[in-house]
Design an enzyme around this catalytic site. Structure first.
Site, PDB file in Angstrom:
ATOM      1  N   ASP A  31       1.814   2.872  -2.228  1.00 21.94           N
ATOM      2  CA  ASP A  31       3.151   2.853  -1.638  1.00 21.94           C
ATOM      3  C   ASP A  31       3.144   3.068  -0.131  1.00 21.94           C
ATOM      4  O   ASP A  31       4.149   2.843   0.528  1.00 21.94           O
ATOM      5  CB  ASP A  31       4.043   3.919  -2.296  1.00 21.94           C
ATOM      6  CG  ASP A  31       3.429   5.310  -2.228  1.00 21.94           C
ATOM      7  OD1 ASP A  31       2.419   5.487  -1.514  1.00 21.94           O
ATOM      8  OD2 ASP A  31       3.942   6.219  -2.895  1.00 21.94           O
ATOM      9  N   ASP A  59      -2.223   2.224   2.396  1.00 16.17           N
ATOM     10  CA  ASP A  59      -2.717   1.627   1.153  1.00 16.17           C
ATOM     11  C   ASP A  59      -2.878   0.122   1.286  1.00 16.17           C
ATOM     12  O   ASP A  59      -3.456  -0.515   0.401  1.00 16.17           O
ATOM     13  CB  ASP A  59      -1.744   1.909  -0.008  1.00 16.17           C
ATOM     14  CG  ASP A  59      -1.755   3.358  -0.439  1.00 16.17           C
ATOM     15  OD1 ASP A  59      -2.835   3.966  -0.406  1.00 16.17           O
ATOM     16  OD2 ASP A  59      -0.684   3.888  -0.786  1.00 16.17           O
ATOM     17  N   ASP A  80      -2.157   5.427  -7.881  1.00 17.44           N
ATOM     18  CA  ASP A  80      -1.725   6.608  -7.149  1.00 17.44           C
ATOM     19  C   ASP A  80      -1.274   7.677  -8.145  1.00 17.44           C
ATOM     20  O   ASP A  80      -0.999   7.379  -9.309  1.00 17.44           O
ATOM     21  CB  ASP A  80      -0.518   6.275  -6.253  1.00 17.44           C
ATOM     22  CG  ASP A  80      -0.977   5.764  -4.895  1.00 17.44           C
ATOM     23  OD1 ASP A  80      -2.165   5.901  -4.602  1.00 17.44           O
ATOM     24  OD2 ASP A  80      -0.143   5.244  -4.152  1.00 17.44           O
TER      25      ASP A  80
END
Length: 1059
Positions: A768, A772, A461
């Site tokens: 997070d 995801d 990310d």
């Protein structure tokens, strides 16, 4: 937010949630990412040439020739375990999945789910007649007992528990609904309970604490019990009993107890050391579990949003709900089932039950936690254990047969030359004692341990991982004006500021708390929300006033697929405003006008390029671009009944653009170095983000993920929608070239992970958010964020990064390689000892009928090799050298050619030297003038001493299998030095003071120097040996390829016969 100890909960607002999530107690497949088709997960592809394809074909006859170990089925786990010859399996698999208990637990889950379905059906049937029930109650009097005061509160814990357990809407209505409970529990639905410690303690005393009884960890005695159940140790203890009894009978108690007692002492020492090691590991696991359970969540107390431990939640607490929070809401009932997940929507809940007073708490108290599953390296170690176990058992049986044959044929002699067994003359007890001694010599025990392998690529990310997640608005475009500084409200028209503040205050999941003491304003929420709220506060936004003056009609929570969120509000003049906020270019596409500097709406048709240019300019400066827009709506078109309102789709066309803001999120310090380390280690870092492609490109250049602007072109940099439009085959072909993916949806991330894995990559994924979860679940290593990560993401991951820092992700790779390398060091060391010991004893047994290393000595060597050796080598800290290697491939053998080279050199040296001592030691050591018995004892003691010292010196060699300087950093590892020193001192004690037990005699200082010299030679020998080159092709391939070809020919001939 996790409520593992389970709260009885009541919804105070209605989240928008998917209908498929209404099943009580069952997490939504979409939310948790667990609902993938099992068959689909098992499909594996590789884009390779024909030769590689032939080599990569899985061998179904070999349970360890596997491409996928994560989330393996129970049948696969069972196949691995049945294939491996494992001594003391209960101890070996103590930290892995207990298949029998897991099956029992799954059966219990099915029962609970079945009961939940029955309860839900009954509840729905009950709700269908709710009005009639209420009417009947009004006529005949309520069947629900009136609330009973308890302490300072107007309702008792038993009544709350009953209402929660039965989902009793009738009782809820009797108590005055949610507002009635608010009054009885002395709380406030907007501001929560008082933060006063006395009030917290009072609530815990009256309603209980948010904990449930957990089973105590296993005691040290339990680990002793498990350690002594090792098959080898049991055989040795039985032999010790027989040896003790026969020794006392034949030699008297004064001399006859030494043999049996010495074996017992050695066995006890092994058991205690093993139990201590296992007990320490269990305490470490317990500490990790305690850390995992202690989840921090946000609650409202005194009007302030505060983070608190899950264990400090009390009845009466008001908790905001957001996507990914762990709880559950049935649309048709205000009751929430804790332990499940919010798949979509926002809301608020009132805690009405905690801990053991809830269904989930009772369930958790009766179910023990999962013990995990096998890791890739553990599977490989099982394969090694199978090989070593078979070889060791075969050699042990061979030696046993040879020794027994020599004994009963009269070829086994005592030290004085007398024959031990004479047919017709030797007593049965004497013969049995000889057999017992033979058995105690022939048995050995080997074990392995478990850990994980290494990644070849990291899909990371951006926000919070590569960046600090400390966001501030640094640029703003309102109308066609770029405001500088961004918080300068004097440049805004009153109408524009009013609409902006209304949109920001109402279309948010954050909160603004203004202390009455005049302290600084506290802003809470996600980093993006905090940045926008803080900007609006500087513009003059009165958060509480705006929210009190307008009423929220309907909410469309921010969605990762649509990249925007909206809210409809009714103002004091009965007009309706629909506010939207989200990805700048997406919201801009829905706008038909914008508010100019005079507060007038202008057509945007001729000015869209200007606003696109403003977005690109902000993105080029690494800013996250968010657009804020609104539109008016007719009040009469808004649905009036709750059911229609819940299904109302907010209008998202003909919007009026209010502002575009640029949010700065600086890169984390050290992230560029971390990316460089990964690159040099052969681990490719890829950035997958929901930000637009320009922002993603700028951040990637800043972090070093992209080396230069020349690399910032397709397909190195690609948008999610472009990638998802490719066919599956095309995605596989270009996946390895993708470095940055912008404007990606959660499904794009999942597709990338799948494509990379089909190419044979070992993929690590960071995430997070709730969405995801599928990618985290699919990846070989899922890493969730401990600070910003939702509970759904954490539960779908394998590792939780507590500080949300990419540098910590690199540490995971570093430590993963270190653990893998340490396991290899230990295996090399262990196999060297085994090969040397087995060859020495086998050759000696076959040639002379006697073995130089007896049972007690072998047990001591086993302790050095197994427990102490593992402890010394497994504690080697990671070094920079590890990150200069290429990642370990999926099918790379655990025992490499380098290890075979080192092993064979050291084992050959030890075997040659010790066999020379065994057959010519008396003359070499000049013992011809001693009695034969004493000379033999000195020779055997010398062999034992030299053998142990060879292992002590070789332990240093094992530290650096591929480096000449084996002493680098050794003084920094205090545990290693301590274990080596302890082993040497104990060896001196064994030789010099415990001869009766170990069957050794004292050695002169000259013989000690000779022993040390023999061990010392292993150092220069290892250095010279490491100059010998080894082939790149694994040694095992030379044996496997002919077998594979032979098997393929057999399959081909079989197929042709069938046709």
């Amino acid at each position: 937010m996790s409520f593992n100890s389970s709260n009885g909960l009541l919804s105070t607002t209605t989240p928008t949630m998917s209908e498929r999530d209404l099943e009580s107690g069952v997490t939504s497949d979409a939310a948790a990412g667990k609902g993938f088709d099992d068959e689909e997960k098992k499909k594996k592809k590789k884009v390779v040439d024909e030769e590689e394809e032939e080599e990569d074909v899985e061998d179904e006859s070999d349970p360890f020739d596997i491409a996928q170990t994560k989330n393996a089925s129970h049948n696969t786990l069972r196949r691995w375990r049945q294939a491996a010859l494992v001594l003391n399996a209960s101890r070996r698999f103590r930290y892995t999945l207990d298949l029998k208990k897991e099956e029992e637990k799954e059966q219990r889950r099915r029962t609970i789910r079945a009961h939940a379905q029955v309860i839900r059906a009954a509840l729905l049937f009950k709700l269908a007649g709710e009005r009639q029930i209420v009417s009947a109650c009004q006529v005949s009097g309520s069947s629900v007992a009136p609330p009973t005061p308890s302490g300072d509160f107007d309702i008792a814990v038993e009544q709350l528990s009953t209402m929660n357990r039965d989902h009793n809407v009738e009782a809820l209505q009797q108590y005055g609904g949610v507002r009635g409970l608010e009054r009885m529990l002395k709380t406030n639905l907007e501001t929560g309970v008082s933060p006063d410690e006395a009030d917290m303690l009072n609530r815990k005393n009256v309603f209980g604490a948010n904990t449930y009884p957990r089973r105590k960890g296993r005691s040290f005695l339990r680990f002793l019990w498990e350690a002594w159940q090792d098959l080898t140790l049991i055989i040795l203890m039985v032999a010790a009993v027989l040896s003790l009894a026969l020794g006392i009978k034949t030699e008297g108690i004064k001399e006859g107890w030494y043999d049996g007692a010495s074996i017992y002492i050695a066995v006890i020492l092994v058991i205690v050391v093993t139990a201590v090691s296992d007990y320490r590991q269990s305490l470490q696991f317990q500490n990790l579990n305690d850390e995992k359970r202690n989840i921090q969540l946000e609650v409202m107390r005194g009007g302030r949003a505060v983070k608190t431990s899950i264990f400090d939640i009390v009845v009466g607490d008001i908790i905001p709900l957001r996507i990914g929070d762990q709880v559950h809401k049935d649309q048709k009932s205000p009751f929430l089932m804790s332990g499940c997940k919010v798949a979509d929507g926002v809301g608020t809940m009132l805690v009405t039950g905690v801990g053991i007073n809830t269904e989930w708490g009772l369930l958790m108290a009766s179910i023990s936690e999962d013990t995990g599953e096998e890791t890739p390296l553990q599977v490989r170690l099982n394969g090694v254990a199978t090989f070593i176990g078979i070889v060791g058992l075969a050699v042990a049986v061979l030696v046993l047969v040879v020794l027994l044959a020599r004994f009963f044929t009269g070829h086994t002699k005592d030290a004085d030359g007398s024959v031990q067994f004479v047919k017709g003359h030797t007593k049965f007890s004497t013969a049995l004692d000889g057999v017992v001694k033979i058995i105690t010599i022939a048995v050995r025990r080997l074990s392995a341990c478990e850990t994980m392998g290494s990644a070849t690529t990291i899909c990371s990310d951006k926000t919070g991982t590569l960046t600090l997640n400390e966001m501030t608005v640094v640029d703003a475009c309102v109308g066609k004006n770029r405001i500088n500084p961004a918080s300068d409200s004097s440049e805004l028209h009153t109408e524009a500021r009013s609409l902006l503040c209304e949109g920001v205050a109402q279309n948010t999941t954050g909160n603004v708390f203004v202390p009455k003491t005049g302290e600084a304003v506290e802003v809470t929420g996600s980093p993006t929300e905090k940045a926008i709220l803080s900007w609006a506060v500087k513009l003059g936004m009165k958060f509480d006033t705006i929210r009190s003056e307008s009423k929220v009609l309907h909410v469309f929570p921010f969605n990762s697929e649509k990249k925007r969120g909206g809210v409809a509000v009714k103002t004091t003049d009965n007009s309706v405003h629909v506010h939207w906020k989200g990805a700048a270019e997406i919201v801009l596409a829905s706008c038909s006008g914008y508010l100019d500097s005079n507060g007038c709406v202008q057509s945007i048709d001729n000015d869209k390029e200007y606003f696109r240019g403003a977005i690109d300019d902000m993105a080029a400066h690494s800013l996250r671009c968010v657009a804020i827009a609104y539109r008016s709506y007719e009040l009469e078109k808004v649905p009036t009944d709750d059911e229609a309102l819940a299904k109302w789709v907010l209008p998202e066309d003909s919007l009026v653009l209010l502002a575009i803001v640029g949010i700065k999120d600086p890169c984390r310090p050290g992230v560029k170095d971390a990316v460089r380390i990964c690159t040099s280690a052969g681990v490719k870092v890829r950035m997958v983000t929901g930000d637009n492609i320009q922002t993603a490109r700028a951040i990637a250049l800043e972090c070093g993920i992209l080396g230069s602007t020349a690399e910032a072109s397709e397909p190195n940099v690609i948008e999610g929608k472009v990638f998802r439009a490719y066919s599956e085959k095309e995605r596989e072909q270009i996946a390895h070239r993708i470095t940055v993916m912008g404007r990606s949806s959660p499904n794009d991330k999942l597709l990338l992970v799948q494509a990379l894995r089909k190419r044979g990559e070992v993929v690590a994924v960071t995430g997070d958010g709730t969405n995801d979860a599928p990618a985290l679940h699919e990846a070989d290593i899922g890493l969730s964020m401990g600070i910003q990560g939702t509970e759904v993401a954490k539960e779908s991951s394998d590792i939780i990064i507590l500080d949300d820092n990419f540098a910590s992700v690199v540490k995971v790779v570093r430590w993963g390689r270190s653990v893998y390398a340490n396991i290899q060091k230990f295996i090399q060391f262990q196999l060297t000892v085994n090969v040397a010991a087995l060859v020495i004893n086998v050759v000696a047994a076959i040639s002379s009928g006697d073995v130089p290393l007896n049972a007690v000595q072998l047990l001591w060597v086993n302790l050095i090799m197994d427990t102490l050796g593992a402890l010394a080598l497994a504690t080697e800290p990671p070094t920079d050298h590890l990150m200069h290697r290429t990642p370990v491939g999926r099918r790379e053998p655990l025992i490499t050619n380098i290890m075979w080279r080192n092993l064979l050199i050291q084992a050959s040296y030890q075997v040659v030297v010790l066999l020379v001592l065994n057959f010519s030691g008396i003359s070499i050591l000049r013992l011809e003038h001693d009695t034969k018995e004493h000379a033999t004892d000195v020779k055997n003691t010398m062999i034992f001493n030299a053998f142990v010292l060879c292992q002590i010196f070789n332990e240093f060699n094992a530290r650096k299998p591929d480096e000449i300087n084996v002493f680098d950093g050794v003084t920094k590892n205090n545990l290693f030095m301590g274990i080596v020193g302890f082993t040497f001192i104990l060896q001196i004690i064994l030789i010099e003071f415990t001869g009766k037990f170990t069957k050794t005699v004292r050695l002169s200082w000259k013989l000690w120097l000779v022993s040390v010299a023999i061990g010392f030679v292993s150092w220069p020998l290892a250095a010279v040996g490491k100059l010998i080159p080894v082939p790149e092709t694994p040694a095992s391939e030379y044996f496997i390829r002919p077998l594979r070809k032979l098997r393929n020919r057999g399959h081909s001939s079989s197929s042709s016969q069938d046709h």
